[in-house]
Scaffold this motif. Structure first.
Motif, short mmCIF file in Angstrom:
data_model
loop_
_atom_site.label_atom_id
_atom_site.label_comp_id
_atom_site.label_asym_id
_atom_site.label_seq_id
_atom_site.Cartn_x
_atom_site.Cartn_y
_atom_site.Cartn_z
N ASP A 1 7.39 -3.07 11.87
CA ASP A 1 6.63 -3.90 10.93
C ASP A 1 5.64 -4.79 11.68
O ASP A 1 4.47 -4.87 11.34
N GLU B 1 6.03 2.12 2.56
CA GLU B 1 4.57 1.94 2.64
C GLU B 1 4.02 2.59 3.91
O GLU B 1 2.99 3.27 3.88
N SER C 1 5.30 -5.22 5.65
CA SER C 1 5.14 -3.90 5.05
C SER C 1 6.49 -3.19 5.08
O SER C 1 7.19 -3.22 6.09
#
Length: 202
Positions: free
Chosen positions: A151, A170, A166
């Protein structure tokens, strides 16, 4: 007993597996061109490190820019705490077909697998903290491994604000990674390994 002798005695009383783990960090040889990453994930009874416990651990090794498919670990832990409401997320039943280990047995195998590797995960701090909580219940110290968070890597790659996080789903969409066995420790570790390699190469 002097303080020095107490520390000396205490170190001798460490279990052998913990002494072996600590010894992995004592070598000063240059291993940069042989650096091993271990991407791992845990499935847990919940998100509270103080009261929840690990249900399973999935981990896979990476050398260079390649996932080593036979460098792989999947462990299931006996459920001393059972939360029925979490089963739809991880799919792990209290009495399932998987061979289950005690928490101590699982941690010992995990330490033997990771050695001094750099640990990688998506929101890896949570997973590290869950392992550290288990180690604390065993009367031992914390993990000594360096860690990297996919991330945070993505934040840096995209120039995102520090607080803009995120999810793994995603990043799979962004990098066009097919999701397999999502929300299992082993499946999420493999997906995260693919994300990590994409980010690492960028």
């Amino acid at each position: 007993m002097t303080l020095f002798n107490w520390f000396k005695k205490d170190k001798k009383n460490y279990p052998e597996f913990w002494q072996n783990y600590l010894a992995c960090f004592e070598s000063k040889s240059d291993k940069n061109n042989q650096k091993r990453f271990v991407v791992f994930d845990t499935e847990t009874t919940g998100l509270d490190v103080r009261s929840d416990v690990i249900l399973s651990i999935g981990a896979i090794g990476i050398f260079g820019n390649s996932i080593v498919v036979n460098d792989y670990l999947e462990l299931f832990v006996e459920q001393s705490i059972f939360k029925r409401e979490s089963v739809p997320i991880h799919g792990i039943l209290k009495e399932g077909k998987e061979k289950k280990l005690t928490e101590t047995e699982a941690v010992i195998q995990f330490l033997g697998f990771i050695k001094d590797s750099t640990l990688v995960g998506h929101h890896v701090r949570f997973d590290v903290n869950m392992v550290n909580a288990a180690l604390q219940r065993m009367g031992l110290g914390k993990l000594k491994n360096r860690s990297m968070d996919t991330d945070l890597m993505y934040q840096k790659f995209k120039g995102l604000p520090e607080g803009q996080h995120s999810g793994l789903d995603e990043l799979c969409r962004v990098f066009k990674i097919q999701k397999s066995d999502r929300h299992t420790a082993a499946g999420d570790a493999f997906i995260t390994a693919l994300v990590f390699l994409r980010l690492k190469n960028k």
